[in-house]
Design an enzyme around this catalytic site. Structure first.
Site, PDB file in Angstrom:
ATOM      1  CE  LYS A 135      -2.448   0.197   3.719  1.00 15.61           C
ATOM      2  NZ  LYS A 135      -1.950   1.265   4.580  1.00 15.61           N
TER       3      LYS A 135
ATOM      4  NE  ARG B   3      -4.826   0.523  10.393  1.00 17.97           N
ATOM      5  CZ  ARG B   3      -3.748   1.028   9.796  1.00 17.97           C
ATOM      6  NH1 ARG B   3      -3.748   2.242   9.340  1.00 17.97           N
ATOM      7  NH2 ARG B   3      -2.679   0.290   9.638  1.00 17.97           N
TER       8      ARG B   3
ATOM      9  NE  ARG C 209       8.020  -4.034   6.335  1.00 21.96           N
ATOM     10  CZ  ARG C 209       6.931  -3.288   6.217  1.00 21.96           C
ATOM     11  NH1 ARG C 209       6.546  -2.852   5.041  1.00 21.96           N
ATOM     12  NH2 ARG C 209       6.211  -3.000   7.261  1.00 21.96           N
TER      13      ARG C 209
ATOM     14  NE  ARG D 110       6.845  -1.075  10.582  1.00 28.27           N
ATOM     15  CZ  ARG D 110       5.893  -0.699   9.718  1.00 28.27           C
ATOM     16  NH1 ARG D 110       6.229  -0.095   8.597  1.00 28.27           N
ATOM     17  NH2 ARG D 110       4.627  -0.923   9.962  1.00 28.27           N
TER      18      ARG D 110
ATOM     19  NE  ARG E  50       1.103  -4.166  11.205  1.00 23.46           N
ATOM     20  CZ  ARG E  50       2.172  -4.084  10.431  1.00 23.46           C
ATOM     21  NH1 ARG E  50       3.230  -4.846  10.650  1.00 23.46           N
ATOM     22  NH2 ARG E  50       2.206  -3.235   9.435  1.00 23.46           N
TER      23      ARG E  50
HETATM   24  P1  AMP Z   1       0.482   1.404   9.047  1.00 26.35           P
HETATM   25  O1  AMP Z   1       1.837   1.934   8.735  1.00 26.35           O
HETATM   26  O2  AMP Z   1      -0.620   2.076   8.255  1.00 26.35           O
HETATM   27  O3  AMP Z   1       0.392  -0.106   8.987  1.00 26.35           O
HETATM   28  O4  AMP Z   1       0.182   1.800  10.581  1.00 26.35           O
HETATM   29  C1  AMP Z   1       1.017   1.338  11.609  1.00 26.35           C
HETATM   30  C2  AMP Z   1       0.257   1.345  12.927  1.00 26.35           C
HETATM   31  O5  AMP Z   1      -0.178   2.690  13.243  1.00 26.35           O
HETATM   32  C3  AMP Z   1      -1.014   0.530  12.948  1.00 26.35           C
HETATM   33  O6  AMP Z   1      -0.753  -0.847  13.186  1.00 26.35           O
HETATM   34  C4  AMP Z   1      -1.789   1.198  14.092  1.00 26.35           C
HETATM   35  O7  AMP Z   1      -1.253   0.810  15.341  1.00 26.35           O
HETATM   36  C5  AMP Z   1      -1.449   2.665  13.886  1.00 26.35           C
HETATM   37  N1  AMP Z   1      -2.426   3.351  13.007  1.00 26.35           N
HETATM   38  C6  AMP Z   1      -2.188   3.883  11.771  1.00 26.35           C
HETATM   39  N2  AMP Z   1      -3.317   4.438  11.255  1.00 26.35           N
HETATM   40  C7  AMP Z   1      -4.284   4.233  12.180  1.00 26.35           C
HETATM   41  C8  AMP Z   1      -5.688   4.545  12.228  1.00 26.35           C
HETATM   42  N3  AMP Z   1      -6.309   5.140  11.212  1.00 26.35           N
HETATM   43  N4  AMP Z   1      -6.358   4.194  13.353  1.00 26.35           N
HETATM   44  C9  AMP Z   1      -5.755   3.585  14.391  1.00 26.35           C
HETATM   45  N5  AMP Z   1      -4.457   3.249  14.399  1.00 26.35           N
HETATM   46  C10 AMP Z   1      -3.718   3.564  13.310  1.00 26.35           C
END
Ligand code: AMP
Length: 218
Positions: A13, A88, A127, A160, A171
């Site tokens: 993404k 989300r 990764r 990470r 996740r």
């Molecule tokens: P991502 O890089 O988009 O996978 O986001 C990494 C982490 O940030 C996620 O696993 C959540 O813990 C947090 N996060 C990112 N965007 C959101 C959102 N819209 N709502 C809640 N938590 C978020």
């Protein structure tokens, strides 16, 4: 152009978001990146998000809604944006609809990238990230390990926290449980299109643009 981009962790993404953002000349707003920056800077937001993110959970809706409202109300996003990682949850989607009404926005598109969950586990658990320049490597295709020197700058590569297998599975579970209803929300409004995210980067990029039925000038 206003795009909401969806897809499970590991579908690519972020890569697609960067391409589309360049091609359509619209800012890429990644809530995950914003939170990671806040954690690194040790801000109040970062302190709230740190533990939640490490376990693969979700930061509370009111916190996220506030961050996105501020961003989308600024002049930098007035002509378009690509939102990556938000909404989300259903309450986030509803808050965004209300915000769009306030901002008189109704010409947005929702793109969902799809992939087999086991492919996600395989991709993400291998990764590696350079803590200095942010470059991404793979234990499988680059034959590197945790602590191997970054091929670009020599810093020790790290994994990470949320790329550990148990966190990835959490996740994915969270994505299914919370985001699937969000996609349904947009499908019911005739907004959602889905694209196979398991193909090569260029193929996925072309498929997205074909479905958006727009010719982006690169
Ligand atoms: P991502 O890089 O988009 O996978 O986001 C990494 C982490 O940030 C996620 O696993 C959540 O813990 C947090 N996060 C990112 N965007 C959101 C959102 N819209 N709502 C809640 N938590 C978020």
């Amino acid at each position: 152009m206003r795009i909401l981009l969806f897809g499970p962790p590991g579908v690519g993404k972020g890569t697609q978001a960067k391409l589309l953002s360049t091609e359509f000349k619209i800012p890429h707003i990644s809530t995950g990146d914003m939170l990671r920056e806040a954690v690194a800077a040790g801000t109040e937001l970062g302190n709230i998000a740190k533990g939640i993110m490490a376990k693969g959970g979700l930061v509370p809706d009111d916190v996220m809604n506030g961050i996105v409202k501020e961003k989308l109300s600024s002049s930098s996003t007035a002509k378009g944006f690509l939102l990556d990682g938000f909404p989300r949850t259903l309450p986030q989607a509803e808050a965004l609809t209300a915000l769009f009404e306030t901002l008189h926005i109704d010409d947005y598109k929702v793109v969902e990238l799809q992939i087999n969950p086991e492919e996600v586990v395989r991709r993400l658990s291998s990764r590696l990230v350079c803590p200095k320049d942010g470059k991404i490597f793979s234990m499988i295709t680059d034959h590197l390990q945790i602590n191997s020197p970054c091929p670009a700058c020599g810093s020790g590569l790290i994994q990470r926290q949320d790329d550990r297998e148990e966190a990835i599975r959490e996740r994915l579970r969270v994505y299914d449980a919370t985001t699937a209803p969000v996609i349904k929300y947009y499908t019911a409004r005739g907004k959602a299109i889905s694209v196979d995210g398991s193909a090569a980067v260029e193929t996925v990029n072309r498929a997205i643009k074909a479905k958006l039925q727009v010719n982006a000038s690169v």
